[in-house]
Motif scaffolding. Structure first.
Motif, PDB file in Angstrom:
ATOM      1  N   LEU A  30      -5.602 -13.919  -1.469  1.00 50.65           N
ATOM      2  CA  LEU A  30      -4.484 -14.574  -0.809  1.00 50.65           C
ATOM      3  C   LEU A  30      -3.821 -13.645   0.206  1.00 50.65           C
ATOM      4  O   LEU A  30      -3.338 -14.084   1.243  1.00 50.65           O
ATOM      5  CB  LEU A  30      -3.461 -15.045  -1.843  1.00 50.65           C
ATOM      6  CG  LEU A  30      -2.270 -15.839  -1.329  1.00 50.65           C
ATOM      7  CD1 LEU A  30      -2.737 -17.094  -0.603  1.00 50.65           C
ATOM      8  CD2 LEU A  30      -1.346 -16.199  -2.467  1.00 50.65           C
ATOM      9  N   PHE A  31      -3.817 -12.370  -0.070  1.00 48.95           N
ATOM     10  CA  PHE A  31      -3.248 -11.376   0.841  1.00 48.95           C
ATOM     11  C   PHE A  31      -3.947 -11.433   2.194  1.00 48.95           C
ATOM     12  O   PHE A  31      -3.309 -11.455   3.239  1.00 48.95           O
ATOM     13  CB  PHE A  31      -3.389  -9.978   0.219  1.00 48.95           C
ATOM     14  CG  PHE A  31      -2.939  -8.870   1.123  1.00 48.95           C
ATOM     15  CD1 PHE A  31      -1.599  -8.553   1.235  1.00 48.95           C
ATOM     16  CD2 PHE A  31      -3.860  -8.136   1.852  1.00 48.95           C
ATOM     17  CE1 PHE A  31      -1.176  -7.526   2.064  1.00 48.95           C
ATOM     18  CE2 PHE A  31      -3.451  -7.110   2.678  1.00 48.95           C
ATOM     19  CZ  PHE A  31      -2.105  -6.801   2.785  1.00 48.95           C
ATOM     20  N   TRP A  32      -5.274 -11.464   2.168  1.00 43.95           N
ATOM     21  CA  TRP A  32      -6.039 -11.449   3.420  1.00 43.95           C
ATOM     22  C   TRP A  32      -5.870 -12.748   4.195  1.00 43.95           C
ATOM     23  O   TRP A  32      -5.759 -12.735   5.423  1.00 43.95           O
ATOM     24  CB  TRP A  32      -7.509 -11.163   3.132  1.00 43.95           C
ATOM     25  CG  TRP A  32      -7.673  -9.821   2.505  1.00 43.95           C
ATOM     26  CD1 TRP A  32      -8.007  -9.555   1.217  1.00 43.95           C
ATOM     27  CD2 TRP A  32      -7.450  -8.556   3.127  1.00 43.95           C
ATOM     28  NE1 TRP A  32      -8.017  -8.197   0.999  1.00 43.95           N
ATOM     29  CE2 TRP A  32      -7.684  -7.565   2.154  1.00 43.95           C
ATOM     30  CE3 TRP A  32      -7.073  -8.154   4.405  1.00 43.95           C
ATOM     31  CZ2 TRP A  32      -7.558  -6.205   2.429  1.00 43.95           C
ATOM     32  CZ3 TRP A  32      -6.950  -6.804   4.675  1.00 43.95           C
ATOM     33  CH2 TRP A  32      -7.187  -5.850   3.698  1.00 43.95           C
ATOM     34  N   GLY A  33      -5.830 -13.868   3.505  1.00 44.35           N
ATOM     35  CA  GLY A  33      -5.594 -15.142   4.179  1.00 44.35           C
ATOM     36  C   GLY A  33      -4.221 -15.189   4.824  1.00 44.35           C
ATOM     37  O   GLY A  33      -4.056 -15.690   5.933  1.00 44.35           O
ATOM     38  N   SER A  34      -3.234 -14.646   4.127  1.00 47.94           N
ATOM     39  CA  SER A  34      -1.880 -14.587   4.667  1.00 47.94           C
ATOM     40  C   SER A  34      -1.814 -13.693   5.891  1.00 47.94           C
ATOM     41  O   SER A  34      -1.108 -13.977   6.859  1.00 47.94           O
ATOM     42  CB  SER A  34      -0.897 -14.066   3.621  1.00 47.94           C
ATOM     43  OG  SER A  34      -0.886 -14.910   2.506  1.00 47.94           O
ATOM     44  N   LEU A  35      -2.562 -12.601   5.869  1.00 43.82           N
ATOM     45  CA  LEU A  35      -2.602 -11.686   7.009  1.00 43.82           C
ATOM     46  C   LEU A  35      -3.165 -12.390   8.245  1.00 43.82           C
ATOM     47  O   LEU A  35      -2.596 -12.302   9.335  1.00 43.82           O
ATOM     48  CB  LEU A  35      -3.479 -10.483   6.652  1.00 43.82           C
ATOM     49  CG  LEU A  35      -3.026  -9.122   7.089  1.00 43.82           C
ATOM     50  CD1 LEU A  35      -1.760  -8.718   6.356  1.00 43.82           C
ATOM     51  CD2 LEU A  35      -4.117  -8.108   6.819  1.00 43.82           C
TER      52      LEU A  35
END
Length: 118
Positions: A30-35
């Motif tokens: 989820l961190f990478w998608g949010s980035l």
């Protein structure tokens, strides 16, 4: 000194801090998608508002300091700032203890330190 010279310094620092944060905290998917979503949103907003400010005469650029590549009226160099922010701010959030879970809940990270997430 060109704007790209300055941008590379800040982008390098931001990328280095993100690499350290990722190695230390190991964020989930989820961190990478949010980035990525944040970057896309900031690029769109930068394109809109930079073009408006340049068209209104609020900002001007000297031709010998920019690459000449533009998105509308905005030089490509202006898009490095939101990119640096998208790299640096989440990295600092990770390093400073973000993603601890719900208020007062015990998470694995908090359990290891023997503290309650706040």
């Amino acid at each position: 000194m060109t704007y790209w010279s300055v941008n590379f310094i800040f982008l390098g620092i931001a990328a280095l801090v993100l690499i350290v944060a990722v190695l230390v905290r190991r964020p989930r998917g989820l961190f990478w998608g949010s980035l990525v979503a944040s970057f896309v949103l900031l690029v769109v907003l930068t394109a809109i508002f930079d073009n408006l400010m340049i068209a209104a005469g609020i900002m001007t650029y000297t031709e010998h300091n920019i690459s000449g590549v533009q998105i509308g009226l905005a030089p490509l160099e202006d898009f490095a700032y939101p990119f640096a922010g998208v790299l640096l701010l989440p990295a600092l959030w990770l390093l400073l203890g973000g993603a601890r879970g719900a208020r007062g809940a015990r998470t694995p990270e908090a359990e290891e330190r023997g503290v309650r997430a706040e």
